[in-house]
Design an enzyme around this catalytic site. Sequence first.
Site, short mmCIF file in Angstrom:
data_model
loop_
_atom_site.label_atom_id
_atom_site.label_comp_id
_atom_site.label_asym_id
_atom_site.label_seq_id
_atom_site.Cartn_x
_atom_site.Cartn_y
_atom_site.Cartn_z
N LYS A 17 0.88 -1.12 0.00
CA LYS A 17 0.11 -0.04 0.16
C LYS A 17 0.77 1.08 0.05
CE LYS A 17 -3.51 -2.06 3.11
NZ LYS A 17 -3.80 -2.06 4.45
N ARG A 95 6.43 1.51 6.81
CA ARG A 95 5.82 0.67 8.01
C ARG A 95 6.72 -0.49 8.28
NH1 ARG A 95 0.54 -2.99 8.74
NH2 ARG A 95 0.77 -3.10 10.99
N GLY A 214 -10.46 -2.30 14.41
CA GLY A 214 -10.33 -2.58 12.86
C GLY A 214 -10.62 -4.15 12.35
N ASN A 215 -10.15 -4.75 11.49
CA ASN A 215 -10.33 -5.97 11.44
C ASN A 215 -9.35 -6.87 12.60
OD1 ASN A 215 -11.29 -8.30 10.26
ND2 ASN A 215 -9.58 -8.58 8.64
N GLY A 216 -7.90 -6.23 12.54
CA GLY A 216 -7.32 -6.29 13.75
C GLY A 216 -7.85 -5.32 14.96
N ASP A 286 -17.07 -8.77 9.20
CA ASP A 286 -17.46 -7.61 8.85
C ASP A 286 -18.54 -7.26 9.88
OD1 ASP A 286 -18.71 -5.26 7.76
OD2 ASP A 286 -17.23 -5.48 5.91
N MET A 287 -18.26 -6.06 10.42
CA MET A 287 -19.33 -5.84 11.47
C MET A 287 -20.62 -5.36 10.85
SD MET A 287 -19.93 -5.72 14.70
CE MET A 287 -18.45 -5.83 15.65
N GLY A 334 -11.92 0.93 11.48
CA GLY A 334 -12.84 0.45 10.55
C GLY A 334 -14.26 0.44 11.34
N VAL A 335 -14.13 -0.25 12.53
CA VAL A 335 -15.20 -0.63 13.41
C VAL A 335 -15.74 0.54 14.39
CG1 VAL A 335 -16.45 -2.13 15.14
CG2 VAL A 335 -15.00 -3.12 13.18
N GLU A 388 -2.70 6.39 9.86
CA GLU A 388 -1.34 5.62 10.05
C GLU A 388 -0.40 6.29 9.16
OE1 GLU A 388 -3.57 2.13 10.69
OE2 GLU A 388 -1.81 1.27 11.72
P1 ADP Z 1 -7.84 -3.06 9.02
O1 ADP Z 1 -7.52 -3.87 10.19
O2 ADP Z 1 -7.95 -4.16 7.84
O3 ADP Z 1 -7.03 -1.86 8.87
P2 ADP Z 1 -10.07 -1.30 9.06
O4 ADP Z 1 -9.48 -0.58 10.30
O5 ADP Z 1 -10.12 -0.85 7.72
O6 ADP Z 1 -9.15 -2.74 9.02
O7 ADP Z 1 -11.43 -2.06 9.45
C1 ADP Z 1 -12.22 -3.07 8.85
C2 ADP Z 1 -13.48 -3.29 9.49
O8 ADP Z 1 -14.13 -2.25 9.74
C3 ADP Z 1 -14.34 -4.19 8.61
O9 ADP Z 1 -13.92 -5.41 8.59
C4 ADP Z 1 -15.59 -3.96 9.21
O10 ADP Z 1 -15.91 -4.89 10.15
C5 ADP Z 1 -15.56 -2.59 9.61
N1 ADP Z 1 -16.29 -1.51 9.16
C6 ADP Z 1 -15.99 -0.78 8.23
N2 ADP Z 1 -16.94 0.01 7.69
C7 ADP Z 1 -17.90 -0.11 8.28
C8 ADP Z 1 -19.24 0.44 8.72
N3 ADP Z 1 -19.64 1.25 7.87
N4 ADP Z 1 -20.02 -0.09 9.72
C9 ADP Z 1 -19.51 -1.15 10.64
N5 ADP Z 1 -18.33 -1.64 10.59
C10 ADP Z 1 -17.58 -0.96 9.55
#
Ligand code: ADP
Length: 404
Positions: A17, A95, A214-216, A286-287, A334-335, A388
């Site tokens: 990335k 990173r 996030g996913n993590g 995925d939330m 993300g979450v 980040e």
């Molecule tokens: P990564 O750890 O891959 O960087 P991110 O911070 O991008 O992850 O988070 C990804 C996660 O965020 C997705 O798996 C999903 O669960 C959640 N997510 C993204 N958009 C939404 C949304 N609009 N509502 C709820 N959950 C979301």
Amino acid sequence: MTATRVLVLNSGSSSVKYQLLDMRDRSRLAVGLVERIGEAGSRLKHTPLTGGGTEAREREEPMADHDAALRAVAEELSADGLGLDSPELAAIGHRVVHGGLKFTEPTVVTDEVLKEIQRLVPVAPLHNPANITGIRTAQALRPDLPQVAVFDTAFHTTMPESAARYAMDVATADQHRVRRYGFHGTSHAYVSRATAELLGKAPEDVNVIVLHLGNGASASAVRGGRCVDTSMGLTPLEGLVMGTRSGDMDPAVIFHLVRVGEMGIDEIDDLLNKKSGLVGLCGDNDMREIRRRIDEGDERAALAFDIYIHRLKKYIGAYYAVLGRVDAVVFTAGVGENAAPVREAAVAGLEELGLAVDGELNSVRSDEARLISPEYARVAVAVVPTDEELEIANQTYALVSDPA
Ligand code: ADP
């Protein structure tokens, strides 16, 4: 001409990335992603953010290794007049996931530094080799340019021994460098500082619990700008329930799976890192999908959500106790940035701790850092989008423009 651009590279084992930023105004000039490097169907998605257009360009062609990938990125940037041979490029910021105990700050890469990152491969077997490949490739492309390593672990090196050590035989732990390092540090650093800013205070004056979901996912307790505890450990497996990782569990589960389940170590590694967490509990990580299923009355999704929230709440309570006084609880990634029901449920019932979420503020969708707690609440609850790449660019640029 002064060099004000920074290229940020996040190199995974089969992906890169990247973002090119202009540090005069911290604007993004281009962003992109190369996937499936060394596999069938390698592809590059490049989005210029200045000049002519901001349409993403995609190309699918064999890219056998990171060198081929980065050359393709360089071509795309050149086509936008942003070539990596430009004298305006000040540095490349990388990173790097594991910096062990040695790297507490962003560091200009030398042969010695590369050797040390290599020495840490046993504790980060998936990440550090890819990060090293990314650095070597970038060095070959611009040997004259400073390459800066920004470590995911660095922000957590301020953790006291009481938080960083596992309660195990000290000699064995030290021999194998077994201790809690923590990850997502760049995000925790950025978000805790941005939270202080949001509160109109200096970072030294605030105590913050950061929830990077996030996913993590990881939590951290930050006292006066310094990390004093975090939920990930020797590896990113420890702590919160994540998209595909289990987070905390009795380590004897592994002995049990070996002895009684007759599973192999690699199989268990794969199980706990890739097939557990939300995906293991309900089949989705995925939330958004989980919330949709809950709305339809799906019980497995509801239980997965409850387990996720229960763990999160335990960490809020634990870090409240670690910090003693908390000025803000902040949600990010993300979450954390998008899932209002997660924020609401995580804080529900914690009024005695001064924590509450205002339903209306919580439901607002925004890319801005914002408070979601009611005015009367003793502790601020906030949503602060993480960045980040910007943090890596900031740290990289600060180092090369003032290498004191
Ligand atoms: P990564 O750890 O891959 O960087 P991110 O911070 O991008 O992850 O988070 C990804 C996660 O965020 C997705 O798996 C999903 O669960 C959640 N997510 C993204 N958009 C939404 C949304 N609009 N509502 C709820 N959950 C979301």
